[in-house]
Design an enzyme around this catalytic site. Structure first.
Site, short mmCIF file in Angstrom:
data_model
loop_
_atom_site.label_atom_id
_atom_site.label_comp_id
_atom_site.label_asym_id
_atom_site.label_seq_id
_atom_site.Cartn_x
_atom_site.Cartn_y
_atom_site.Cartn_z
N THR A 117 0.48 -1.37 -0.37
CA THR A 117 0.33 0.08 -0.24
C THR A 117 0.64 1.18 -0.30
O THR A 117 1.79 1.17 0.31
CB THR A 117 -0.16 0.02 1.20
OG1 THR A 117 -1.36 1.24 1.61
CG2 THR A 117 -0.62 0.01 2.57
N TYR A 141 -1.41 0.23 10.24
CA TYR A 141 -1.50 -0.42 8.43
C TYR A 141 -0.43 -0.20 7.93
O TYR A 141 0.00 -1.66 7.71
CB TYR A 141 -3.22 0.43 8.39
CG TYR A 141 -3.32 -0.47 6.90
CD1 TYR A 141 -3.31 -2.02 6.94
CD2 TYR A 141 -3.02 0.39 5.59
CE1 TYR A 141 -3.49 -2.66 4.89
CE2 TYR A 141 -3.18 0.29 4.74
CZ TYR A 141 -4.05 -1.42 4.17
OH TYR A 141 -3.37 -1.85 3.25
#
Ligand code: UFG
Length: 327
Positions: A117, A141
């Protein structure tokens, strides 16, 4: 052309990847704990219910299906949740990935495509990010995904695990044929939330922050059509199968859209009003995340063909009106 183990194959991106793998002549074997995915989304190959934290089940899957490669999508992926409960992210994403990688190398499967990501970059001054930008995540995250990237590099050095890492920017849209689409419960992503507000499934879309340092005060993101995104994964897999070396690729279009611009395009595509309220910033959000795709285009021959905002919202809207999963 062989089995490909697709972790998270019952999820939004994983299910589209399974369809693309099937179209490319491979058999996707979905491994999913259905914590955020849907059994109904598994349409293109076998399904194995299981959790990445359960190593014996993983070993059984490698033995039974002898996959030629792994595509690893399974992860918790909500920035806000990761800020509230980082342990969940380190356990599920990092420990789960460690189990998967160890099971893969133990079974002799050394071809690995990983879903990472842009959240690994964190807040950056660069206007357009490339793969060499420093990785300084500002949420758990992003930190969990960065740790898995490091893990892959270590296992390449120790066990020859060849890998392609894709760092996604924002993903939107749905399968144009309507077989699979985006369906999260709860939903937190901008485009489906706007569509919910448009057809009255929620009262209004709350804009998270209107005081960012951007032209209209709202956050800017780089949106990629899910179909283009999964095409890149198939190209990445072929790259490894043809002997390409381990690589990292950003998957973005180089064009940023603010929250207000996405709202405007949603009004235009659906020809409906969007009820909107302005709210405070959401913790963990970066001001602007926009990628170039120069490397993926040059090395993989990837071209985002469907990633106009109009096309993404058109496909998402069609799915929104006709498709959903029961379980
Ligand atoms: N937004 C709103 N209101 C909402 C929901 C979102 O204004 O109700 C805004 C967000 O603040 C953000 C933009 O819309 O500016 C996009 O938000 P999403 O939640 O759709 O997507 P994110 O950018 O937060 O998340 C995506 C991926 C994550 C990844 C992250 C990196 O879904 O997996 O990019 O920042 F970690």
């Amino acid at each position: 052309m062989g089995n490909v183990l697709v972790t998270g194959g019952a999820g939004y991106i994983g299910s589209h990847a399974c369809k693309a793998l099937r179209a490319a002549g491979m058999t996707p074997v979905t491994f999913d704990n259905l914590s955020t995915g849907w059994r109904d989304a598994v349409k293109f190959g076998p399904f194995v219910y299981g959790d990445l934290l359960d190593r014996p089940v993983l070993d059984t899957v490698f033995e039974e299906y002898s996959p030629v490669a792994v595509m690893h999508f399974a992860a918790l992926s909500l920035v806000g949740e990761s800020m509230r409960d980082p342990g969940l992210y380190w356990r599920n994403n990092v420990s789960g990935s460690l189990n998967l990688i160890e099971a893969a190398v133990a079974a002799g499967c050394r071809t690995f495509v990983f879903s990472s990501t842009c959240a690994t970059y964190g807040e950056q001054d660069n206007v357009v990010l490339d793969e060499t930008a420093a990785q300084q995540p500002i949420n758990a995250y992003g930190a969990s995904k960065r740790a898995i990237e490091d893990m892959l590099r270590d296992f390449e050095a120790s066990h020859g695990l060849r890998h392609v890492i894709f760092r996604y920017f924002n993903v939107a849209g749905a399968d144009p044929e309507g077989e699979v689409g985006e369906f999260h419960r709860p939903e937190t992503h901008l485009v489906p939330l706007i569509l919910d507000a448009i057809d009255g499934k929620r009262d209004a879309l709350t804009i998270f922050g209107t005081d960012y340092d951007t032209p209209d005060g709202t956050c800017i993101r780089d949106y990629v059509h899910v179909g283009d995104l999964v095409d890149a994964h198939v190209l990445g897999l072929k790259w490894l199968q043809e002997g390409g070396e381990s690589r990292v690729f950003n998957l973005g279009t180089g064009t940023g859209f603010s929250v207000r611009e996405v709202l405007d395009e949603s009004r235009a595509v659906t020809n409906r009003a969007v009820p909107v309220v302005e709210g405070p910033r959401r913790p963990g959000d970066c001001t602007r995340l926009v990628s170039g795709s120069t490397r993926a285009e040059a090395e993989l021959g990837w071209h985002p063909r469907r990633s106009t905002m109009k096309q993404m919202i058109t496909d998402a809207w069609r799915w929104h009106q006709t498709g959903h999963y029961e379980g």
